[in-house]
Design a protein around this motif. Structure first.
Motif, PDB file in Angstrom:
ATOM      1  N   GLY A  90      22.816  29.807  -1.833  1.00 13.90           N
ATOM      2  CA  GLY A  90      23.672  30.907  -1.921  1.00 13.90           C
ATOM      3  C   GLY A  90      23.882  32.226  -2.514  1.00 13.90           C
ATOM      4  O   GLY A  90      24.490  32.768  -2.272  1.00 13.90           O
ATOM      5  N   VAL A 116      26.568  25.119   1.010  1.00 13.55           N
ATOM      6  CA  VAL A 116      25.859  26.398   0.479  1.00 13.55           C
ATOM      7  C   VAL A 116      25.865  26.557  -1.033  1.00 13.55           C
ATOM      8  O   VAL A 116      27.356  26.616  -1.685  1.00 13.55           O
ATOM      9  CB  VAL A 116      26.958  27.626   0.847  1.00 13.55           C
ATOM     10  N   ILE A 119      26.510  28.089  -5.688  1.00  9.74           N
ATOM     11  CA  ILE A 119      27.360  28.871  -5.508  1.00  9.74           C
ATOM     12  C   ILE A 119      28.163  28.822  -6.442  1.00  9.74           C
ATOM     13  O   ILE A 119      29.360  27.758  -7.037  1.00  9.74           O
ATOM     14  CB  ILE A 119      28.733  28.895  -4.254  1.00  9.74           C
ATOM     15  N   LYS A 125      32.073  33.255  -4.518  1.00 14.61           N
ATOM     16  CA  LYS A 125      32.580  32.481  -2.877  1.00 14.61           C
ATOM     17  C   LYS A 125      32.774  33.691  -1.746  1.00 14.61           C
ATOM     18  O   LYS A 125      32.999  33.171  -0.597  1.00 14.61           O
ATOM     19  CB  LYS A 125      34.217  31.928  -3.683  1.00 14.61           C
ATOM     20  N   VAL A 128      29.594  33.329   1.039  1.00 13.29           N
ATOM     21  CA  VAL A 128      30.078  32.137   1.598  1.00 13.29           C
ATOM     22  C   VAL A 128      29.976  32.198   2.866  1.00 13.29           C
ATOM     23  O   VAL A 128      29.887  31.500   3.665  1.00 13.29           O
ATOM     24  CB  VAL A 128      31.266  31.168   0.893  1.00 13.29           C
ATOM     25  N   PRO A 141      31.138  25.350   0.067  1.00 16.29           N
ATOM     26  CA  PRO A 141      30.667  26.402  -0.712  1.00 16.29           C
ATOM     27  C   PRO A 141      30.516  25.300  -1.972  1.00 16.29           C
ATOM     28  O   PRO A 141      31.326  24.611  -2.606  1.00 16.29           O
ATOM     29  CB  PRO A 141      31.448  27.725  -2.128  1.00 16.29           C
TER      30      PRO A 141
END
Length: 434
Positions: A90, A116, A119, A125, A128, A141
């Motif tokens: 991420g 992902v 995060i 976030k 994402v 996430p």
């Protein structure tokens, strides 16, 4: 049990996520002496549900695209899995490797969740959403290192996997497990061609597997195919590490596992890894030394092999050993009787009165050692379960049980009751807990 695998390029945090999900921050080491296991899979237990989790190596696109063996490992893992977690970083932009993996996953037809990772705060976030361009419906996430979003991911996995189908337990089910090229397929054919009628072929619960129901002495048995996938070239047969994945599902659904060992190559560490998988799942075990036709002096070699197996498989001394040749069908007739015996012992029930009589005699012959002036007292023992047999001991203080005395009690049970071929579980409970 369903299987979930992690796939992604290097440095996306797959291993951290793997450890977080199975609840261990280390490689998995079995609690049986003589066995270690590569960190390839673990069992996730969540909300009274369980599934197997497989960790794969990082896939990176280079000058020559993916190396053939690395690509095969990823494809192998995908074929064996019911659900794939595509782990991306991420904190970085998607690159060529991510898109190449994306294309592989789209072609696989598998259920995919894009995870992902990294995060680790609310602000991130928002980033994402750019990962939806990969084309998958579910994007979640998480931060493996900070334990963020793990429960959301587990809830989604449980939802996607659904409730496992119940198996028909009316037949004895057994499978042949082992490394590639040890002769499992030849042995399957030898068993079925040994004057036995095949009743039917039924689609198994693993992809491309077949359960063969056949008749032996007027009784039906189920042989579970360990292939679990279509072969797409010899490269699959050279990925020993990932042969564990396809063995895993066959082991899960079997009562008895027959570990096939190559007499030409001898015993290697990987053979013990696979045997350990079967015992960890509580399955009955038979050791089958195949290609016995290649041995020049069978009478002389069999003694050497028996000593070698005794040394290498110290954690499975209860397992019967069968020497045979699937190619020539010599001694194949000895295998089914051992499978049947192991199956019967695996589900054996022993009367409580007999159990207590044996344990009382064992304690009288050899008292438990004292520790800091205190000595273990065994008040009562009963069998609590089967497959494998599980014995519960009521004691004054379970903290006083020493592993050597536990082994002594197990040996006494095995001396008095035929438990050949099956592991047994000894559990100790303080009397006040009951």
């Amino acid at each position: 049990m369903k299987t979930v695998c992690l796939i992604g390029r290097p440095n996306t945090g797959k291993s951290s996520l793997f450890n977080r999900m199975i609840g261990e921050d280390r490689s998995i080491i079995m609690d049986m002496p003589g066995i270690t296991r590569d960190r390839i899979y673990g069992t996730v237990n969540y909300k009274e549900k369980s599934f197997d989790l497989v960790d794969t190596g990082g896939l990176e696109l280079g000058k020559d695209n993916f190396k053939e063996d690395i690509l095969a490992q990823a494809t192998f893992a995908m074929d064996a899995a019911d659900l794939v977690l595509f782990v991306v970083d991420g904190k970085t932009e998607l690159n060529q490797s991510d898109y190449f993996i994306r294309d592989m996953l789209l072609k696989s037809g598998k259920e995919i969740i894009v995870v992902v990772n990294k995060i680790d705060n609310e602000h991130r976030k928002e980033e994402v959403y750019r990962f939806y361009e990969l084309g998958f419906e579910k994007v979640l996430p998480v931060s493996a290192s900070h334990k963020i979003g793990i429960n959301d991911l587990l809830n989604l996995i449980i939802e996607k996997l659904g409730v496992p189908e119940k198996e028909d337990d009316t037949h004895c089910k057994f499978c042949l497990i082992g490394r590639p090229n040890v002769g499992k397929s030849s042995l399957v054919n030898a068993i079925l061609n040994e004057e036995r009628a095949i009743v039917s072929d039924v689609a198994g619960t693993t992809r491309d597997a077949t359960d063969t129901i056949f008749s032996y002495h007027n009784q039906e048995y189920v042989m579970i195919d360990t292939a679990g996938m279509r072969k797409r070239g010899r490269i699959y047969e050279n990925i020993e590490k990932y042969s564990l994945i396809r063995s895993l599902k066959a082991i899960e659904r079997s009562d008895v596992c027959v570990l096939v060992i190559d007499a030409e190559e001898g015993i290697i560490e990987h053979d013990k890894h696979i045997a350990g998988m079967a015992l960890e799942k509580g399955k009955a075990l038979i050791l089958c030394v195949n290609k016995w036709d290649t041995v020049t002096d069978p009478n002389k070699e069999i003694k050497k092999w028996q000593e070698l197996i005794k040394y290498e498989f110290q954690f499975a001394t209860f397992a019967k050993v069968v020497f045979l040749s699937a190619k020539t069908k010599k001694r194949v007739q000895h295998l089914m009787p051992e499978i049947i015996s192991a199956y019967e012992n695996h589900q054996k029930e022993i009367k409580t009165s007999l159990l207590n009589s044996v344990i009382e005699e064992a304690v009288a012959l050899h008292e438990p050692p004292s520790y800091k002036g205190r000595r273990l007292k065994i008040y009562f023992v009963k069998q609590e379960d089967t497959k494998p047999p599980k014995f519960v001991f009521s004691v004054n203080d379970k903290g006083l049980i020493h592993f050597s005395y536990e082994r002594y009690l197990e040996n006494k049970l095995r001396e008095n009751f035929d438990l050949t071929g099956t592991p047994i579980i000894l559990k100790f409970k303080n009397k006040k807990e009951e």
